[in-house]
Design a protein around this motif. Structure first.
Motif, PDB file in Angstrom:
ATOM      1  N   TYR A  21       0.817  -1.218   0.000  1.00 31.30           N
ATOM      2  CA  TYR A  21       0.000   0.000   0.000  1.00 31.30           C
ATOM      3  C   TYR A  21       0.855   1.274   0.000  1.00 31.30           C
ATOM      4  O   TYR A  21       0.622   2.200   0.761  1.00 31.30           O
ATOM      5  N   LEU A  22       1.830   1.312  -0.898  1.00 26.70           N
ATOM      6  CA  LEU A  22       2.697   2.476  -1.056  1.00 26.70           C
ATOM      7  C   LEU A  22       1.903   3.654  -1.619  1.00 26.70           C
ATOM      8  O   LEU A  22       1.226   3.528  -2.632  1.00 26.70           O
ATOM      9  N   TYR A  23       1.993   4.802  -0.940  1.00 28.25           N
ATOM     10  CA  TYR A  23       1.385   6.005  -1.487  1.00 28.25           C
ATOM     11  C   TYR A  23       2.164   7.272  -1.155  1.00 28.25           C
ATOM     12  O   TYR A  23       1.821   8.353  -1.626  1.00 28.25           O
ATOM     13  N   LYS A  24       3.226   7.166  -0.364  1.00 27.37           N
ATOM     14  CA  LYS A  24       4.032   8.340  -0.010  1.00 27.37           C
ATOM     15  C   LYS A  24       5.342   8.319  -0.771  1.00 27.37           C
ATOM     16  O   LYS A  24       6.034   7.293  -0.785  1.00 27.37           O
ATOM     17  N   ILE A  25       5.717   9.438  -1.378  1.00 30.23           N
ATOM     18  CA  ILE A  25       6.954   9.504  -2.159  1.00 30.23           C
ATOM     19  C   ILE A  25       8.169   9.201  -1.284  1.00 30.23           C
ATOM     20  O   ILE A  25       9.141   8.613  -1.749  1.00 30.23           O
ATOM     21  N   GLU A  26       8.118   9.567  -0.008  1.00 29.76           N
ATOM     22  CA  GLU A  26       9.277   9.298   0.867  1.00 29.76           C
ATOM     23  C   GLU A  26       9.484   7.802   1.113  1.00 29.76           C
ATOM     24  O   GLU A  26      10.571   7.375   1.524  1.00 29.76           O
ATOM     25  N   ASP A  27       8.475   6.984   0.832  1.00 27.15           N
ATOM     26  CA  ASP A  27       8.610   5.536   0.966  1.00 27.15           C
ATOM     27  C   ASP A  27       8.973   4.854  -0.357  1.00 27.15           C
ATOM     28  O   ASP A  27       9.198   3.645  -0.397  1.00 27.15           O
ATOM     29  N   PHE A  28       9.038   5.632  -1.414  1.00 22.76           N
ATOM     30  CA  PHE A  28       9.295   5.111  -2.755  1.00 22.76           C
ATOM     31  C   PHE A  28      10.778   4.781  -2.924  1.00 22.76           C
ATOM     32  O   PHE A  28      11.637   5.603  -2.629  1.00 22.76           O
ATOM     33  N   GLU A  29      11.070   3.584  -3.409  1.00 20.26           N
ATOM     34  CA  GLU A  29      12.434   3.176  -3.752  1.00 20.26           C
ATOM     35  C   GLU A  29      12.390   2.429  -5.078  1.00 20.26           C
ATOM     36  O   GLU A  29      11.604   1.493  -5.227  1.00 20.26           O
ATOM     37  N   PHE A  30      13.237   2.824  -6.016  1.00 19.67           N
ATOM     38  CA  PHE A  30      13.300   2.104  -7.289  1.00 19.67           C
ATOM     39  C   PHE A  30      13.771   0.673  -7.067  1.00 19.67           C
ATOM     40  O   PHE A  30      14.629   0.416  -6.219  1.00 19.67           O
ATOM     41  N   GLU A  31      13.223  -0.248  -7.864  1.00 21.23           N
ATOM     42  CA  GLU A  31      13.817  -1.574  -7.978  1.00 21.23           C
ATOM     43  C   GLU A  31      15.230  -1.362  -8.533  1.00 21.23           C
ATOM     44  O   GLU A  31      15.470  -0.382  -9.247  1.00 21.23           O
ATOM     45  N   PRO A  32      16.190  -2.262  -8.242  1.00 22.03           N
ATOM     46  CA  PRO A  32      17.549  -2.073  -8.756  1.00 22.03           C
ATOM     47  C   PRO A  32      17.569  -1.838 -10.273  1.00 22.03           C
ATOM     48  O   PRO A  32      16.996  -2.614 -11.035  1.00 22.03           O
ATOM     49  N   LYS A  33      18.197  -0.743 -10.657  1.00 18.31           N
ATOM     50  CA  LYS A  33      18.396  -0.334 -12.058  1.00 18.31           C
ATOM     51  C   LYS A  33      17.098  -0.080 -12.828  1.00 18.31           C
ATOM     52  O   LYS A  33      17.114   0.019 -14.052  1.00 18.31           O
ATOM     53  N   ALA A  34      15.959   0.042 -12.146  1.00 18.10           N
ATOM     54  CA  ALA A  34      14.694   0.270 -12.847  1.00 18.10           C
ATOM     55  C   ALA A  34      14.696   1.614 -13.555  1.00 18.10           C
ATOM     56  O   ALA A  34      14.178   1.730 -14.672  1.00 18.10           O
ATOM     57  N   ASP A  35      15.282   2.646 -12.939  1.00 21.06           N
ATOM     58  CA  ASP A  35      15.334   3.946 -13.600  1.00 21.06           C
ATOM     59  C   ASP A  35      16.206   3.876 -14.851  1.00 21.06           C
ATOM     60  O   ASP A  35      15.849   4.446 -15.887  1.00 21.06           O
ATOM     61  N   GLU A  36      17.302   3.136 -14.794  1.00 19.53           N
ATOM     62  CA  GLU A  36      18.143   2.953 -15.985  1.00 19.53           C
ATOM     63  C   GLU A  36      17.364   2.213 -17.068  1.00 19.53           C
ATOM     64  O   GLU A  36      17.473   2.536 -18.257  1.00 19.53           O
ATOM     65  N   ALA A  37      16.592   1.220 -16.665  1.00 20.34           N
ATOM     66  CA  ALA A  37      15.780   0.459 -17.615  1.00 20.34           C
ATOM     67  C   ALA A  37      14.754   1.359 -18.301  1.00 20.34           C
ATOM     68  O   ALA A  37      14.582   1.297 -19.525  1.00 20.34           O
ATOM     69  N   LEU A  38      14.096   2.205 -17.519  1.00 24.60           N
ATOM     70  CA  LEU A  38      13.103   3.123 -18.095  1.00 24.60           C
ATOM     71  C   LEU A  38      13.760   4.058 -19.115  1.00 24.60           C
ATOM     72  O   LEU A  38      13.175   4.342 -20.164  1.00 24.60           O
ATOM     73  N   LYS A  39      14.955   4.509 -18.825  1.00 26.12           N
ATOM     74  CA  LYS A  39      15.680   5.387 -19.758  1.00 26.12           C
ATOM     75  C   LYS A  39      15.983   4.655 -21.060  1.00 26.12           C
ATOM     76  O   LYS A  39      15.797   5.202 -22.153  1.00 26.12           O
TER      77      LYS A  39
END
Length: 185
Positions: A21-39
């Motif tokens: 039940y994630l809804y706060k940005i401060e609790d948000f963590e990318f899966e490993p290398k997910a941001d690189e994958a999105l790029k």
């Protein structure tokens, strides 16, 4: 003739570490290398669309506005990395655990294809050029139900699907999938 290609992405467990039940940005963590994958996927010319079941809204744990605020903040984080998420679709319903108007057996809750079909229509997407990526059976089934190729993130033994087909690929992570697509291009 539809010519756009898209990657439909589950959110929790695919882009970010799944925290119930994630809804706060401060609790948000990318899966490993997910941001690189999105790029990588974005640079390959795919329209990126998030499709996420948010039964926490249905259960009264948080509000739709909280989901939308998280998505706005996530977009800001990604834009700094040169990544655009074109749209976030979310399902706030649950057929049995929902409260009030959110107790609904709807067409948008995955494995139903409603969110993907909206994206296909809104962005003039060719399903044959597109993928649904997620870490649950419901993600894979939503992709198949919408006529796109499905990508399961996990181990083959973890996905038990009846009509297993050539339209399902399995990768350990979003990053591994992105590298595979990059190597094909």
């Amino acid at each position: 003739m539809k010519t756009n290609k898209a990657i439909f992405l589950d959110r929790d467990g695919t882009i970010n570490i799944d925290k119930e039940y994630l809804y706060k940005i401060e609790d948000f963590e990318f899966e490993p290398k997910a941001d690189e994958a999105l790029k990588i996927l974005y640079d390959l010319g795919y329209i990126l669309i998030v499709v996420t079941n948010q039964s926490g809204v249905a259960r009264g744990y948080y509000k739709e506005n909280d989901v939308e605020t998280l998505h706005i903040n996530l977009s800001k984080l990604l834009e700094k990395k040169g990544i655009i998420i074109s749209k976030y679709y979310y399902c706030p319903h649950h057929p049995s655990k929902g409260i009030g108007k959110y107790k609904s057996d709807c067409a948008c809750r995955k494995p139903n294809p409603g969110m993907l079909l909206k994206g296909i229509e809104e962005f003039d997407i060719d399903p044959s050029l597109s993928y649904m990526v997620g870490d649950k059976k419901s993600d894979v089934e939503a992709g198949l139900n919408a006529g796109v190729k499905s990508v399961f993130l996990g181990k083959e033994k973890d996905i038990k699907i009846d009509n297993y087909s050539n339209n399902i690929s399995i990768f350990n992570s979003l990053y591994d999938f992105a590298i595979s697509l990059k190597n094909k291009s």
